[in-house]
Enzyme design. Structure first.
Site, short mmCIF file in Angstrom:
data_model
loop_
_atom_site.label_atom_id
_atom_site.label_comp_id
_atom_site.label_asym_id
_atom_site.label_seq_id
_atom_site.Cartn_x
_atom_site.Cartn_y
_atom_site.Cartn_z
N GLY A 144 -7.40 50.99 -26.48
CA GLY A 144 -6.11 51.56 -26.06
C GLY A 144 -6.26 52.53 -24.89
O GLY A 144 -5.61 53.56 -24.83
N ALA A 164 -6.42 49.89 -19.73
CA ALA A 164 -6.47 48.42 -19.77
C ALA A 164 -5.75 47.88 -21.00
O ALA A 164 -4.94 46.94 -20.92
CB ALA A 164 -7.92 47.94 -19.76
N ILE A 220 -13.14 57.74 -30.70
CA ILE A 220 -13.92 57.32 -29.53
C ILE A 220 -13.25 57.80 -28.25
O ILE A 220 -13.89 58.26 -27.32
CB ILE A 220 -14.10 55.78 -29.52
CG1 ILE A 220 -14.96 55.36 -30.71
CG2 ILE A 220 -14.71 55.30 -28.21
CD1 ILE A 220 -15.13 53.88 -30.87
N LYS A 271 1.32 57.47 -2.87
CA LYS A 271 0.05 57.31 -2.14
C LYS A 271 0.27 56.33 -1.00
O LYS A 271 0.72 55.20 -1.23
CB LYS A 271 -1.02 56.79 -3.11
CG LYS A 271 -2.29 56.33 -2.42
CD LYS A 271 -3.37 55.91 -3.41
CE LYS A 271 -4.55 55.30 -2.68
NZ LYS A 271 -5.58 54.80 -3.57
N LEU A 291 -12.82 48.07 -18.06
CA LEU A 291 -14.24 48.40 -17.97
C LEU A 291 -15.10 47.47 -18.82
O LEU A 291 -16.28 47.30 -18.55
CB LEU A 291 -14.45 49.86 -18.40
CG LEU A 291 -13.70 50.88 -17.54
CD1 LEU A 291 -13.83 52.29 -18.12
CD2 LEU A 291 -14.20 50.87 -16.09
N GLU A 296 -12.06 52.25 -3.52
CA GLU A 296 -10.82 51.65 -3.01
C GLU A 296 -9.80 51.46 -4.14
O GLU A 296 -8.90 50.62 -4.04
CB GLU A 296 -11.10 50.33 -2.29
CG GLU A 296 -11.74 50.51 -0.90
CD GLU A 296 -10.74 50.85 0.21
OE1 GLU A 296 -9.53 50.81 -0.03
OE2 GLU A 296 -11.19 51.17 1.33
C1 LIG Z 1 -15.58 57.85 -12.42
C2 LIG Z 1 -14.47 56.84 -12.50
C3 LIG Z 1 -13.36 56.96 -11.68
C4 LIG Z 1 -12.33 56.00 -11.72
N1 LIG Z 1 -11.27 56.09 -10.86
C5 LIG Z 1 -10.38 55.08 -10.79
C6 LIG Z 1 -9.30 55.09 -9.87
O1 LIG Z 1 -9.10 56.05 -9.14
N2 LIG Z 1 -8.48 54.02 -9.83
C7 LIG Z 1 -8.65 52.94 -10.66
O2 LIG Z 1 -7.91 51.96 -10.53
N3 LIG Z 1 -9.61 52.94 -11.59
C8 LIG Z 1 -10.48 53.96 -11.66
N4 LIG Z 1 -11.47 53.93 -12.61
C9 LIG Z 1 -11.49 52.87 -13.58
C10 LIG Z 1 -10.45 53.14 -14.66
O3 LIG Z 1 -10.67 54.39 -15.25
C11 LIG Z 1 -10.49 52.07 -15.72
O4 LIG Z 1 -10.53 50.81 -15.13
C12 LIG Z 1 -9.26 52.11 -16.57
O5 LIG Z 1 -9.02 53.40 -17.02
C13 LIG Z 1 -9.37 51.20 -17.73
O6 LIG Z 1 -10.27 51.70 -18.68
P1 LIG Z 1 -10.40 50.89 -20.02
O7 LIG Z 1 -9.08 50.90 -20.68
O8 LIG Z 1 -11.04 49.60 -19.71
O9 LIG Z 1 -11.47 51.72 -20.87
P2 LIG Z 1 -11.31 53.06 -21.76
O10 LIG Z 1 -10.36 54.02 -21.16
O11 LIG Z 1 -12.71 53.53 -22.00
O12 LIG Z 1 -10.70 52.57 -23.13
C14 LIG Z 1 -11.48 51.94 -24.12
C15 LIG Z 1 -10.69 51.86 -25.41
O13 LIG Z 1 -11.42 51.11 -26.38
C16 LIG Z 1 -11.41 51.82 -27.60
N5 LIG Z 1 -12.61 51.45 -28.37
C17 LIG Z 1 -13.87 51.31 -27.91
N6 LIG Z 1 -14.70 50.99 -28.94
C18 LIG Z 1 -13.93 50.91 -30.04
C19 LIG Z 1 -14.17 50.63 -31.42
N7 LIG Z 1 -15.42 50.39 -31.87
N8 LIG Z 1 -13.14 50.66 -32.27
C20 LIG Z 1 -11.86 50.91 -31.85
N9 LIG Z 1 -11.59 51.17 -30.56
C21 LIG Z 1 -12.60 51.19 -29.68
C22 LIG Z 1 -11.39 53.29 -27.20
O14 LIG Z 1 -10.94 54.10 -28.22
C23 LIG Z 1 -10.39 53.21 -26.04
O15 LIG Z 1 -9.09 53.24 -26.55
C24 LIG Z 1 -12.46 54.91 -12.61
C25 LIG Z 1 -13.54 54.83 -13.48
C26 LIG Z 1 -14.55 55.77 -13.42
C27 LIG Z 1 -15.73 55.64 -14.36
#
Ligand SMILES: Cc1cc2nc3c(=O)[nH]c(=O)nc-3n(C[C@H](O)[C@H](O)[C@H](O)COP(=O)(O)OP(=O)(O)OC[C@H]3O[C@@H](n4cnc5c(N)ncnc54)[C@H](O)[C@@H]3O)c2cc1C
Length: 504
Positions: A8, A11, A37, A73, A328, A337
């Protein structure tokens, strides 16, 4: 078909909101996340394609900006990349006006070959508006060939997730709180059949969307899709992030400032500025990186710097069996970018195009993987360009200049270097104009230009360039201050904002 979204973060909730709106009435959709987490908590800068995504989900722009403390932006300002004193902008939207059969920049190059020194940014409405900290969604001088400024947003990533959640739940998505400890698979097909939470609850599904972040719980750990490592080209592997207090003016750009072993981002929101130093740990210690960040904030720090570790690259397969990875969990290209959130949205678009009907078809899976691989590789090349074409002297930057880069990038740069030509292939994300601005900004200049740029004659070319600059300057002069405009827009109610009129 029942869809289960694991995670959650941005993504997960992007997937939930979009799929909920598109197919939520036909298929049950459930999402599992763990507060224990948490989420990665960064990801605040976007590119203009987000407007399409927000439109699909049905977000009202004023409400969205209020909820996420967002700002507008107009592009990314790069400081110190070409050389320590250089500054350029990769602005969104058009550059100049095309004339005849060839792109505008050939006329600009033609004039330059005769001594004209106007900058490329002078022909971009977004760049000129950004330089004056003004903004307006609508065309301030309608009826001219320049049009309105193209834009994206900065926002608080956690608030964006929360905002999307309200919409997803409205479309019927059911949320489960808890940590997944076991993943069940079908003995024969290897397909995931359920995820089990710490308290024993089981959530069964037919199609699983892995949005579990860097853990890559389903596509990596369970399905064994390996990680394709690109750190030989994109060597930055850590970041420190910290917010600081706002300062005036509210700039409508992301700033990326090159530093000793990487670069620093600056993302202005309504209530604070997001900052981070993305660096390569082979060239600077964690302590020195954190100190550099804290010494280069525009406002009072609002916390301690938080460290993130990552490796650039992607999963071999983004879709394997009945698991599709987004965010991710599917790979990571650093935020230079602002492409990560876009890649989630793009993955969703391709998934919707290929939604399974009677079971999962390997041909659809192959098509999905080919499309996403192409997108990732093209974005990768564009990011490498920024590092490779640097003019800095520190060891990190020297190494970047000397690295062997992919042939696809060399071809692109050499085609530009000879006669200023840039070609965009298939559904490549970055346009000719994006490549143009970054190549010129980092001092890659063509030896010549298209022969047709001589056809109008020197005087006409000069007149054409001057009138384009004047037109842009006239539009910018009519635009209000960015913060003023944003505050007025955020004060409007949905019905007023829908008319696209901002009350005076
Ligand atoms: C340093 C940095 C800067 C960034 N800056 C940008 C930016 O400026 N612009 C941009 O487009 N993107 C940026 N990103 C990328 C962006 O943050 C991510 O692509 C975006 O937030 C999506 O993250 P996510 O949802 O994939 O992962 P996360 O936010 O990590 O979410 C993962 C989810 O999975 C859940 N989860 C994991 N394991 C379990 C489990 N075992 N049981 C239950 N739930 C679980 C967690 O609780 C969480 O809800 C950046 C990333 C980094 C590292």
């Amino acid at each position: 078909m029942k869809i289960v979204i694991v995670g959650g973060g941005s993504a997960g909730w992007m997937a939930a909101a979009a799929l909920g709106r598109i197919i939520g009435e036909q298929w049950p959709i459930e999402l599992v996340e763990s507060e224990q987490i948490g989420t990665v908590g960064v990801g605040e800068a976007t590119i203009p394609q987000i407007l399409l995504f927000n439109g699909v989900v049905g977000l009202d722009e004023a409400e969205f900006l209020r909820a996420t403390k967002g700002s507008f932006k107009l592009g990314i300002e790069f400081v110190g990349w070409g050389s320590p004193d250089d500054r350029y902008i990769h602005a969104f939207g058009g550059v100049g006006r095309d004339l005849g059969l060839i792109p505008f920049h050939h006329y600009w190059l033609q004039a330059r070959s005769r001594g004209d020194r106007s900058g490329l940014a002078e022909y971009s409405l977004s760049a000129m508006a950004a330089a004056r900290n003004v903004f307006m969604r609508e065309d301030p001088l309608p009826g001219t060939p320049i049009g309105s400024a193209a834009y994206a947003y900065h926002f608080d990533a956690s608030l964006y997730g929360a905002h999307l959640r309200t919409h997803a739940e409205k479309w019927g998505v059911k949320r489960h709180e808890g940590k997944i400890t076991t993943v069940g698979q079908d003995g024969e097909s290897g397909h995931v059949t359920y995820v089990e939470l710490e308290d024993g609850r089981r959530i069964e599904g037919d199609l699983f969307i892995d949005c579990s972040g860097f853990r890559s719980l389903l596509i990596g750990e369970t399905m064994g899709s390996s990680f394709v490592d690109w750190s030989q080209w994109l060597a930055c592997n850590r970041a420190f992030a910290v917010p600081c207090a706002s300062v005036e003016p509210l700039t409508p750009v992301t700033r990326a400032t090159a530093r000793e072993a990487g670069w620093q981002w600056r993302i202005p929101l309504q209530h604070r500025i997001g900052n981070g130093y993305v660096y390569c740990s082979d060239f600077i210690s964690d302590e020195a990186a954190a100190e550099t960040l804290m010494a280069n904030l525009d406002g009072e720090p609002l916390g301690e710097p938080r460290q993130l570790k990552f490796t650039a690259g992607r999963r071999q397969d983004f879709w394997r069996g009945n698991v599709v990875a987004l965010g991710l969990a599917s790979g990571f290209l650093e935020p230079l970018e602002s492409t990560s959130i876009h890649l989630v949205q793009s993955g969703l678009k391709h998934l919707v195009d290929l939604l399974p009907r009677d079971g999962i078809d390997p041909a659809d899976v192959a098509a999905y993987n080919a499309k996403l691989t192409f997108e990732y590789e093209k974005i990768r090349d564009f990011l490498i360009l920024h590092y490779w074409a640097n003019g800095r002297s520190e060891p990190f930057w020297q190494r970047c200049r000397e690295m062997e880069v992919p042939d696809t990038l060399i071809e692109k740069v050499e085609t530009f270097r000879s006669h200023g030509r840039i070609f965009r292939f298939n559904e490549e994300l970055f346009t000719e104009l994006a490549w143009l601005q970054v190549m010129v900004g980092q001092n890659i200049m063509p030896r010549s230009y298209h022969p047709l740029a001589d056809a109008p004659g020197d005087a006409n070319v000069d007149q054409y360039l001057a009138s384009t600059r004047e037109l842009i300057a006239a539009k910018v002069a009519r635009m209000p201050d960015h913060r003023e405009y944003l505050e007025r827009l955020c004060a409007t109610q949905p019905a007023e904002a829908a008319t696209n009129e901002v009350p005076a």
